[in-house]
Design a protein around this motif. Structure first.
Motif, PDB file in Angstrom:
ATOM      1  N   ARG A  41      14.437  18.787 -50.589  1.00  0.00           N
ATOM      2  CA  ARG A  41      13.252  19.600 -50.272  1.00  0.00           C
ATOM      3  C   ARG A  41      13.009  20.672 -51.313  1.00  0.00           C
ATOM      4  O   ARG A  41      11.889  21.086 -51.593  1.00  0.00           O
ATOM      5  CB  ARG A  41      13.413  20.273 -48.911  1.00  0.00           C
ATOM      6  CG  ARG A  41      13.364  19.358 -47.726  1.00  0.00           C
ATOM      7  CD  ARG A  41      11.977  18.730 -47.545  1.00  0.00           C
ATOM      8  NE  ARG A  41      11.957  17.892 -46.358  1.00  0.00           N
ATOM      9  CZ  ARG A  41      12.495  16.687 -46.277  1.00  0.00           C
ATOM     10  NH1 ARG A  41      13.066  16.136 -47.330  1.00  0.00           N
ATOM     11  NH2 ARG A  41      12.453  16.006 -45.139  1.00  0.00           N
ATOM     12  N   ILE A  76      16.342  28.147 -44.969  1.00  0.00           N
ATOM     13  CA  ILE A  76      15.454  27.381 -44.096  1.00  0.00           C
ATOM     14  C   ILE A  76      16.237  26.400 -43.227  1.00  0.00           C
ATOM     15  O   ILE A  76      15.642  25.691 -42.394  1.00  0.00           O
ATOM     16  CB  ILE A  76      14.395  26.600 -44.910  1.00  0.00           C
ATOM     17  CG1 ILE A  76      15.049  25.541 -45.800  1.00  0.00           C
ATOM     18  CG2 ILE A  76      13.547  27.556 -45.735  1.00  0.00           C
ATOM     19  CD1 ILE A  76      14.059  24.670 -46.546  1.00  0.00           C
ATOM     20  N   ARG A  91       5.547  25.035 -54.339  1.00  0.00           N
ATOM     21  CA  ARG A  91       6.354  24.222 -53.442  1.00  0.00           C
ATOM     22  C   ARG A  91       6.960  25.087 -52.351  1.00  0.00           C
ATOM     23  O   ARG A  91       6.979  24.722 -51.166  1.00  0.00           O
ATOM     24  CB  ARG A  91       7.443  23.561 -54.275  1.00  0.00           C
ATOM     25  CG  ARG A  91       8.193  22.447 -53.597  1.00  0.00           C
ATOM     26  CD  ARG A  91       9.367  22.040 -54.512  1.00  0.00           C
ATOM     27  NE  ARG A  91      10.105  20.971 -53.926  1.00  0.00           N
ATOM     28  CZ  ARG A  91       9.910  19.681 -54.196  1.00  0.00           C
ATOM     29  NH1 ARG A  91       8.978  19.307 -55.064  1.00  0.00           N
ATOM     30  NH2 ARG A  91      10.642  18.760 -53.610  1.00  0.00           N
ATOM     31  N   ARG A 118       4.512  26.140 -49.638  1.00  0.00           N
ATOM     32  CA  ARG A 118       4.296  25.124 -48.628  1.00  0.00           C
ATOM     33  C   ARG A 118       5.415  25.129 -47.598  1.00  0.00           C
ATOM     34  O   ARG A 118       5.184  24.994 -46.405  1.00  0.00           O
ATOM     35  CB  ARG A 118       4.197  23.740 -49.257  1.00  0.00           C
ATOM     36  CG  ARG A 118       2.943  23.484 -50.012  1.00  0.00           C
ATOM     37  CD  ARG A 118       2.831  21.991 -50.333  1.00  0.00           C
ATOM     38  NE  ARG A 118       1.810  21.778 -51.341  1.00  0.00           N
ATOM     39  CZ  ARG A 118       0.501  21.824 -51.104  1.00  0.00           C
ATOM     40  NH1 ARG A 118       0.043  22.043 -49.886  1.00  0.00           N
ATOM     41  NH2 ARG A 118      -0.373  21.634 -52.073  1.00  0.00           N
ATOM     42  N   LEU A 119       6.643  25.250 -48.116  1.00  0.00           N
ATOM     43  CA  LEU A 119       7.786  25.296 -47.194  1.00  0.00           C
ATOM     44  C   LEU A 119       7.661  26.473 -46.241  1.00  0.00           C
ATOM     45  O   LEU A 119       7.837  26.339 -45.022  1.00  0.00           O
ATOM     46  CB  LEU A 119       9.095  25.417 -47.978  1.00  0.00           C
ATOM     47  CG  LEU A 119       9.678  24.143 -48.549  1.00  0.00           C
ATOM     48  CD1 LEU A 119      10.853  24.457 -49.455  1.00  0.00           C
ATOM     49  CD2 LEU A 119      10.133  23.217 -47.439  1.00  0.00           C
ATOM     50  N   GLU A 163       4.958  26.048 -43.694  1.00  0.00           N
ATOM     51  CA  GLU A 163       5.347  25.144 -42.606  1.00  0.00           C
ATOM     52  C   GLU A 163       6.276  25.850 -41.648  1.00  0.00           C
ATOM     53  O   GLU A 163       6.179  25.706 -40.432  1.00  0.00           O
ATOM     54  CB  GLU A 163       6.017  23.910 -43.194  1.00  0.00           C
ATOM     55  CG  GLU A 163       6.311  22.859 -42.122  1.00  0.00           C
ATOM     56  CD  GLU A 163       7.189  21.745 -42.638  1.00  0.00           C
ATOM     57  OE1 GLU A 163       7.273  21.558 -43.887  1.00  0.00           O
ATOM     58  OE2 GLU A 163       7.830  21.070 -41.816  1.00  0.00           O
ATOM     59  N   PRO A 210       6.461  16.977 -51.155  1.00  0.00           N
ATOM     60  CA  PRO A 210       7.273  17.550 -50.079  1.00  0.00           C
ATOM     61  C   PRO A 210       6.973  16.878 -48.759  1.00  0.00           C
ATOM     62  O   PRO A 210       5.847  16.503 -48.475  1.00  0.00           O
ATOM     63  CB  PRO A 210       6.854  19.017 -50.055  1.00  0.00           C
ATOM     64  CG  PRO A 210       5.480  19.040 -50.653  1.00  0.00           C
ATOM     65  CD  PRO A 210       5.401  17.911 -51.615  1.00  0.00           C
ATOM     66  N   THR A 211       8.004  16.706 -47.953  1.00  0.00           N
ATOM     67  CA  THR A 211       7.818  16.158 -46.612  1.00  0.00           C
ATOM     68  C   THR A 211       8.110  17.248 -45.599  1.00  0.00           C
ATOM     69  O   THR A 211       8.688  18.261 -45.907  1.00  0.00           O
ATOM     70  CB  THR A 211       8.759  14.973 -46.360  1.00  0.00           C
ATOM     71  OG1 THR A 211      10.088  15.398 -46.639  1.00  0.00           O
ATOM     72  CG2 THR A 211       8.408  13.822 -47.247  1.00  0.00           C
ATOM     73  N   LEU A 246       9.523  19.665 -42.863  1.00  0.00           N
ATOM     74  CA  LEU A 246      10.864  20.094 -42.473  1.00  0.00           C
ATOM     75  C   LEU A 246      11.228  19.543 -41.114  1.00  0.00           C
ATOM     76  O   LEU A 246      12.389  19.264 -40.840  1.00  0.00           O
ATOM     77  CB  LEU A 246      10.926  21.614 -42.433  1.00  0.00           C
ATOM     78  CG  LEU A 246      11.135  22.320 -43.787  1.00  0.00           C
ATOM     79  CD1 LEU A 246      11.105  23.821 -43.600  1.00  0.00           C
ATOM     80  CD2 LEU A 246      12.431  21.885 -44.432  1.00  0.00           C
ATOM     81  N   LEU A 300      13.361  16.516 -40.777  1.00  0.00           N
ATOM     82  CA  LEU A 300      14.816  16.581 -40.978  1.00  0.00           C
ATOM     83  C   LEU A 300      15.548  16.579 -39.646  1.00  0.00           C
ATOM     84  O   LEU A 300      16.733  16.268 -39.592  1.00  0.00           O
ATOM     85  CB  LEU A 300      15.188  17.839 -41.764  1.00  0.00           C
ATOM     86  CG  LEU A 300      14.691  17.892 -43.211  1.00  0.00           C
ATOM     87  CD1 LEU A 300      15.051  19.227 -43.846  1.00  0.00           C
ATOM     88  CD2 LEU A 300      15.257  16.749 -44.017  1.00  0.00           C
ATOM     89  N   MET A 314      16.555  19.030 -37.816  1.00  0.00           N
ATOM     90  CA  MET A 314      17.683  19.971 -37.794  1.00  0.00           C
ATOM     91  C   MET A 314      17.830  20.578 -36.414  1.00  0.00           C
ATOM     92  O   MET A 314      16.852  20.856 -35.737  1.00  0.00           O
ATOM     93  CB  MET A 314      17.445  21.091 -38.817  1.00  0.00           C
ATOM     94  CG  MET A 314      17.450  20.611 -40.244  1.00  0.00           C
ATOM     95  SD  MET A 314      17.262  21.956 -41.420  1.00  0.00           S
ATOM     96  CE  MET A 314      15.556  22.420 -41.162  1.00  0.00           C
TER      97      MET A 314
END
Lengths: 302, 1205
Positions: free
Chosen positions: A120, A148, A171, A174-175, A178, B305-306, B308, B311, B313
């Motif tokens: 990721r 994260i 990048r 975006r993380l 989300e 990116p995929t 989260l 995952l 988790m």
């Protein structure tokens, strides 16, 4: 909901880092904006349960973080401003270790989860290399990966994009975006662009005080019609700095492109109205509130 | 190079050091050390210890040099290394280094600036230390007698630090700086001082076997960074007299000067090397391995990116053990990677194995190792080394997250604080366990190489497992607790080193006891026969105390471990006694067990055999009775009958018996006294069968008779008591000369262990504070009837009946008249077949080895030396009987007892040997200890039992000196000339090392009261009797000894040396020569020392050789001495002893010598000439060891060919 009430932090030597902060963060991405030494990191460390405040309280979903800091750690993802790792472990080993310490697992186990998290953050290629051989940006990414991991209710990131190139910064945005969907993400930065892109709401901190708490659009709207932009030479710029409220001065092709805040008076000649930006709002707000210390005469400290 | 910039760095370094706790703690330790030294705890062993005698000054240059050299490495080594080693490393950790090196500052300015700043700091500390020394010695005198203090001389305080301290400090600092800078690992910095202390303390300073060639000795002197060995070997080992040490300066020789310069050069070179390497490192130059990829793989393009959420988790609660395991696993990985492990590990192994191979036992001989002795023998070394390792590694473990920058992230995880501490502790424990296993393996190799004895795990499990491991647990938890509260690695080092030094100090000064002895240093005594039996309760309580204290420290550490940085301002303004009280109450349960166990242990120590209560009782016995009973004549023992019941498992005994006391004095006897032991309970007395209540004055029971006992009249004194022996526990480690243990029993009539002692025991209750000067005898004290030295005048018959568990053998004096077993109880009766003066009881579970009227009782696992001992015992019975007088008793026994005491005693027919003497001494080497000790103790059947010396100076020499002399004879008769020479040289070396030149008295004045008397009594006296035999001639001499024994056996007039000399004069062929001989050797103090110089050899025209040399007697005494010009190996190893090497015409060079005899007085020299029929290779003075001398090794020379050839 993350609630901060009358938070004060005084360091030995009468250094007042926080002078009574009141804040409510219901959810989503919340920015903490301010100059170096404003008190952002102090506030974040107190919220993360790493620093005891002098007075005041912090609650997370009703749980008292000050009295029971261990309660927040189970629901926390934390990326400090300065950090490091065990130099002799590989990136994968280091992340696995932190996952185990946090009690985080994935369907395929800890190892699999570690590999996926590294993917990721674009560190798969270096997962088998020792951390001591990582560049600064790679370490930052590894830090992000551990922050994260799991399903943290509260994510605290302090200057997270330092050391990242523009592609990686996107990048990471975006993380974070989300992540912020259904949790609280507290983002501390002095890069205004980060706040304008990511945060629904933000707070402005200066010298340990809360200067403003608003949204980016509200901040811009408050300056509507009061921002003017023009090009001036060096001497004129000096004069403007003395006589006007300059919000930005950028050197462009040999001249200074200057923006000023003039809510009531007429703009200087050659200046045209401009669309307010968040930077304008930041500088206006920073310049407008004088610093007042709670204890003696002391500077603030982050 | 800019001096200004270098000075800036130096100032910053000095300023930093001045503020750090490490330096202040170090300074405090040195000041305490100075105070302690001023009390005289560490001084040169010379002078006259008697009141009014000359004393060695603490303030002399020699004394100060010795003190500074001794404490230099110990008290300076660690602190200097840490300060220097971390100096440059610290700048890297604080990330200042890059900023510094981005300025015009050059590596040379940086490194030398740091060095100068460090040395300024060391100089200030040293100056304070030296100043404190002078202050406590000359201004604030701390209770030391004025006779220990000399006049103030500035040079005495300045030169020792300069000569002994500075080179050592420079050497250690230079290497530490290099190690820290280039290795970049703190753990490596600690290695050098640890290695230096160990190698020096356990090897360089102490390893001095008599066979060590001079060249090797000098090499060791040169390689000693502290200079102690040079000081000892050059000046201290051979006593030069207190005047010399008090007034003379320490004259340096070339070896010492070059050694000091060498260490300075090495230190400076290390610093120079650091500078050069740092310059390279800063340029970023790194060696590239052949074949290694030069370029890193390029980063892959970012993937899309995929989510989260994909995952999956989840976060769950982790159990405490899982958290501990996670921490421990990673910590162990880091520890295993640490290079310190691969330095400390081999060091521990080398030290353990090296000690095993170099440690000597009785009579300077190698030890025959058993598993238990190895486990105990390595205990102190392992304790010290692993404690140091634990200290360094624990602190580094706790600092690891901070140093790596991971602290914030780490603290923000849900990991429990206890899991962090326990996990790291476990990782360190695993490391220690691995090192212990490696050491165990090394011990196995030692046993394998030795070739004797069976390797067993049990003793290691007991000693290392039960005794050693709790020490490490306690120490780890203490270090962790200290770090938790002070949060500074250097302060923790200082505190921990301070604790270690304090512990060592308490041990050295005898103030330690079981309660304070947290590391059991010097408190573990192993016996194969009775493993950890003595003081077992002390071990248990001490270890419970240690473990519970560890739990308390750990609890404190967990409580104090702040994951969250505390608010100092808030806490200072908010006083919350309730919070503090609540915290204290929470910790109270953890404190309960150590407090209770500590108190119980303290009470046991107080009430035990070494404790205050019994010491007071013994002191009261002495003070209440000395003036009344010291010189009172006691009734004689006409017979003794004892019935003894033993319960070895409970250390118990029940004793009853009857002494027939007779008044053998001209006056009537109205009262007499008997001494009992503190362990006597339910004591009952009878007189002539009727119950009697004596007056009790502590342990002395005074019997006031209704009707005085007339001369020649006798009465029967009955006694009975029960008790356990020894009573209670010792003060700080089991050491007892008599005991009842499950592993063995040894009891004697010398002390009131199982029977009362007639009269008052003068030595009972005497300690340092109340020690009196020995009695001053008039010159003619021996004229007329001289009483017995052993208190009992006339031998008497004795009957001893012993009963106890059936699986034991019970031995006493005389002949066994019955031995029955009923209901699991064995009852044995012994009756003397010839009167005795004293008797003993010894018991054990033994095997027997019988031979020609002798029998040895030994533990089944200690059979290795039994053949040699049996040979010696049988030979002694035969040859001593031939030379001196036939052995009167039926059987001669030798019995082994547990090694809690290290002695052998020659009771009539029942010799007792500690397992550590004879049974567990290696028969390798020249001394052949098993044979030697057996021969000596067997000789006491004649000298001491049959010939009872008189009371007074010189008396004891007729027992011990003659026994050593007998041993010399037996060596020659049984083993041959070579071993006899070896034994003679062995005891000569011991005499040279242990004599006190200033206070040595003539043999006729030796009363055992002064330091140095023992070696004169045994070694010198043995030599003198041997030389006397040579002087008289063998047949005449032996006839004289026989006559002397016959005359005085059973004689109420007991002889001393004057009687001996007078008696043997009748056997001298030349009375004048005899008088001259005995005057110098018995009535004066002489000892020759020969020097050979200018040794030349010249081939003559007829093919023969002429050897010339200058021989000088640099010592005292006038003796005829042979000088041999020799070639060839005289006594080759492995060949039959006494046979000359090889046959003529063989491949080997056969031994030949030609001799000349010369008589030299003190200071005389003469040129000797020896004609030889062969080319000699060596000149040897006294080749057959017939003349006692000092420094025999130097009385040799290799003759050079004459220039005329």
């Amino acid at each position: 909901m993350l609630s901060v009430r009358s938070l004060v932090k005084i360091y030995p030597g009468n250094v007042c880092a926080l002078q009574g902060i009141d804040l409510d963060v219901p959810g989503g991405m919340f920015g903490l904006l301010g100059p170096n030494g404003a008190g952002k990191t102090t506030l974040m460390r107190i919220v993360a349960g790493l620093l005891e405040p002098t007075s005041g309280g912090v609650t997370l979903d009703g749980e008292d973080v000050v009295a029971h800091p261990e309660a927040v750690r189970a629901r926390l993802g934390y990326l400090p401003q300065e950090f490091g790792f065990y130099p002799h472990l590989t990136g994968e080993e280091m992340l696995e270790h932190l996952l185990r310490l946090k009690g985080v697992e994935g369907p395929g186990g800890v190892k699999q989860l570690a590999r996926e998290l590294l993917e990721r953050v674009n560190l798969s290629f270096a997962s088998k290399r020792k951390v001591k051989s990582y560049s600064g940006g790679m370490r930052q990414r590894l830090g992000i990966a551990q922050a994260i991991a799991g399903d943290p209710r509260l994510v605290i990131v302090d200057e997270p994009t330092a050391g990242l190139d523009p592609e990686e910064r996107l990048r990471f945005y975006r993380l974070l975006a989300e992540l912020a969907t259904n949790r609280i993400v507290l983002l501390s930065t002095h890069i205004v662009e980060d706040v304008s892109i990511l945060c629904r709401r933000f707070a402005l901190i200066r010298d340990g005080r809360l200067v403003a708490e608003t949204t980016p659009s509200e901040a811009r709207l408050s300056l509507a019609g009061a921002i003017f932009e023009g090009e001036v030479g060096e001497e004129e710029l000096d004069r403007l700095r003395r006589t006007r409220r300059v919000t930005q001065a950028v050197l462009f092709e040999g001249t200074n492109r200057v923006r000023i805040y003039a809510p009531e008076e007429d703009p200087p000649e050659g200046f045209a109205p401009a669309e307010p930006t968040l930077e304008d709002a930041y500088f206006v707000l920073m310049q407008s509130v004088p610093a007042v210390s709670l204890v003696g005469a002391a500077g603030g400290r982050a | 190079m800019s001096l200004r910039r270098a000075w800036t760095i130096a100032k910053a370094e000095f300023s930093f050091n001045a503020k750090r706790p490490l330096f202040w703690v170090w300074l405090l330790i040195l000041l305490l050390c100075a105070w302690g030294m001023s009390t005289g705890s560490l001084q040169i062993g010379t002078g006259d210890s008697s009141v009014g005698g000359k004393k060695a000054w603490l303030t002399s240059e020699f004394s100060q040099s010795f003190q500074f050299a001794a404490v230099g490495l110990l008290f300076y080594g660690f602190f200097v290394s840490i300060a220097a080693g971390m100096s440059i490393l610290r700048d890297g950790e604080t990330r200042v280094a890059e900023l510094l090196h981005a300025t015009p500052l050059t590596p040379a300015e940086y490194v030398w600036g740091k060095t100068f700043g460090l040395f300024l700091s060391f100089l200030v500390v040293t100056a304070a230390h030296v100043g404190a020394n002078a202050f406590f010695n000359h201004v604030a005198v701390t209770g030391t007698d004025a006779e220990f203090l000399g006049p103030f001389a500035l040079g005495n305080y300045l030169l020792p630090p300069l000569l002994f301290g500075a080179p050592c400090i420079l050497f250690l600092a230079g290497f530490a700086l290099a190690t820290g800078t280039l290795g970049r690992r703190p753990i490596l910095i600690y290695f050098l001082p640890v290695a230096a202390v160990l190698l020096c303390g356990f090897f360089v300073w102490t390893w001095k076997p008599h066979w060590l060639p001079l060249a090797w000795d000098r090499v060791l002197m040169a390689f000693d960074p502290a200079g102690i060995r040079w000081l000892q070997r050059t000046y201290l080992d051979v006593d030069r007299g207190v005047d010399f040490y008090n007034r003379e300066p320490v004259a340096l020789d070339a070896l010492f000067v070059w050694s000091r310069l060498g260490f300075v050069a090495l230190g400076l070179c290390a610093i120079g090397f650091t500078q050069r390497r740092l310059a390279v490192v800063l340029r970023g130059a790194h060696p590239v391995r052949r074949g290694a990829s030069r370029f890193l793989a390029p980063e892959r393009s970012p993937l899309a990116p995929t989510s989260l959420a994909a995952l999956g988790m989840r976060r769950g609660a982790t159990s405490f053990p899982a958290q501990v395991a996670s921490v421990a696993r990673v910590e162990l990985c880091e520890l295993v990677r640490s290079p310190g492990l691969y330095l400390f590990g081999p060091l521990i192994l080398i030290q353990t194995v090296g000690t095993a191979f170099t440690r000597t036992g009785a009579f300077d001989t190698p030890v025959l190792w058993t598993s238990g002795l190895l486990a105990q023998g390595s205990f102190n070394t392992l304790t010290l080394l692993l404690c140091l390792l634990i200290l360094f590694y624990t602190v580094e473990s706790l600092e690891r997250e901070r140093m790596a920058g991971l602290a914030s992230i780490f603290a923000a995880t849900p990991l429990r604080s206890g899991a962090i501490l326990v996990g790291k502790t476990i990782a360190n424990a695993v490391l220690c366990a691995a090192l212990l296993l490696a050491t165990l393996l090394a011990c196995g190799i030692v046993m394998l190489v030795q070739g004797e004895g069976r390797f067993a795990l049990g003793p290691f499990a007991l000693v290392w497992g039960l005794l050693l491991l709790p020490t490490f647990v306690l120490w780890s938890s203490f270090v962790a607790c200290a770090w938790t509260f002070v949060k500074s690695r250097y302060t923790v080092y200082a505190l921990a080193l301070g604790v270690l030094l304090l512990t060592g100090w308490l041990q050295l000064t005898g103030k330690m006891n079981w309660v304070g002895n947290w590391n059991l240093w010097n408190a573990v005594t192993w016996s194969d026969l009775a493993p950890l039996e003595m003081d077992r309760s002390a071990y248990v309580l001490n270890r419970v105390f240690a473990l519970s204290l560890a739990a308390f420290f750990l609890g404190l550490a967990v409580k104090g471990f702040e994951r969250r940085e505390p608010d100092a301002v808030g806490r200072a303004t908010r006083r919350r006694p309730k919070l503090f009280l609540r915290s204290a109450l929470r910790l109270a349960p953890l404190a309960l067990v150590p407090v209770v166990s500590g108190v119980v242990l303290a009470l046991e120590v107080r009430d035990g055999s070494g404790g205050g209560a019994l010491r007071k009782e013994a002191h009261d016995y002495w003070s209440a009775n000395l003036r009344t009973w010291a010189d009172v004549r006691n009734p004689g023992l006409a017979s003794a009958e004892v019935e003894l019941e033993l319960d070895p498992a409970r250390h118990g005994l029940r004793s009853r018996g009857t002494f027939r006391l007779v008044n053998d004095e001209p006056e009537s006897l109205a009262r007499f006294a008997m001494t009992t032991g503190p362990h006597w309970e339910d004591v009952c007395w009878t007189l002539d069968g009727e119950p009697f209540e004596p007056v009790k004055k502590t342990l002395l029971h005074v019997f006031r008779l209704e009707r005085a006992l007339a001369t020649g009249e006798a009465l029967d004194l009955g006694f009975s008591f029960e008790g356990s022996f020894p009573p209670g526990i010792s003060k700080n480690g089991p050491r007892a000369s008599e005991f009842i243990l499950e592993g063995g029993v040894v009891l004697t009539s010398f002390s009131p262990s199982f029977v009362p002692v007639v009269g008052f025991l003068e030595e009972m209750g005497v300690e340092q504070e109340n020690r009196t000067e020995p009695r001053d005898y008039p010159p003619d004290f021996y004229v007329g009837k001289t009483p017995s030295a052993f208190g009992v005048e006339v031998p008497y018959p004795v009957r001893v009946t012993v009963c106890g568990p059936a699986d034991y053998v019970y031995n006493s004096v005389g002949v066994k008249t019955s031995d029955t077993v009923a209901d699991g109880v064995r009852t044995v009766r012994w009756e003397s077949d010839h009167p005795v003066l004293f008797f003993n009881v010894v018991a054990g579970r033994w095997n027997e080895a019988r031979r020609e009227g002798t029998v040895i009782y030994h533990a089944p696992e200690h059979a290795a030396n039994v053949p040699a001992m049996s040979e010696a015992l049988a030979a002694a019975r035969r040859w001593y009987g031939e030379w001196f007088s036939p052995f009167p008793w039926e059987e001669l026994k030798l019995s082994e007892f547990p090694g809690y005491a290290g002695y052998a005693q020659g009771f009539p027919t029942n010799i007792t040997f500690s397992e550590n003497i004879g049974f567990l001494t290696s028969a390798r080497g020249d001394a052949d200890a098993p044979f030697m000790v057996t021969a000596h103790e067997a000789a006491h059947q004649w000298w001491g039992n049959r010939l009872v010396p008189g009371q007074g100076p010189g008396g004891d020499l007729l027992s011990e000196g003659t026994s050593h002399f007998s041993t010399i004879l037996l060596f020659e008769a049984v083993k041959g000339l070579g071993p006899r020479i070896g034994f003679c040289e062995n005891i000569e070396n011991r005499y040279a090392e242990n004599r006190q030149a200033d206070s040595e008295r003539p043999l006729t004045e030796i009363d055992g009261s002064r330091a140095g008397d023992e070696t004169v009594t045994y070694d010198k006296a043995g030599w003198v009797f041997w030389m006397l035999l040579q002087h008289l001639g063998r047949e005449r001499g032996l006839a004289g000894y026989r006559s002397f024994l016959e005359h005085y056996e059973g004689n109420p007039d007991h002889p001393v040396l004057q009687d001996f000399v007078a008696h043997l004069r009748e056997f001298a062929p030349d009375a004048d020569a005899y008088d001259a001989f005995t005057r110098q050797w018995f009535f004066e103090v002489v000892v020759p020392r020969y020097e050979l110089r200018d040794a030349m050899k010249e081939r003559l025209a007829d093919g023969s050789w002429r050897v010339t040399a200058n021989l000088r007697n640099a010592g005292t005494g006038t003796m005829a001495v042979e000088v041999a010009a020799a070639r060839g190996v005289r006594f080759p190893e492995g060949e039959e002893q006494g046979v000359l090497a090889a046959e003529p015409g063989g491949d080997e060079d056969p031994y030949q010598d030609a001799r000349a005899t010369v008589v030299l007085g003190a200071g005389e020299e003469r040129t000797i000439e020896i004609p030889c029929g062969f080319e000699p290779v060596e000149l040897v003075v006294d080749p057959d060891a017939l003349v006692l001398q000092l420094e025999r090794k130097k009385a040799r020379a290799e003759p050079r060919r004459s220039a005329s050839m």
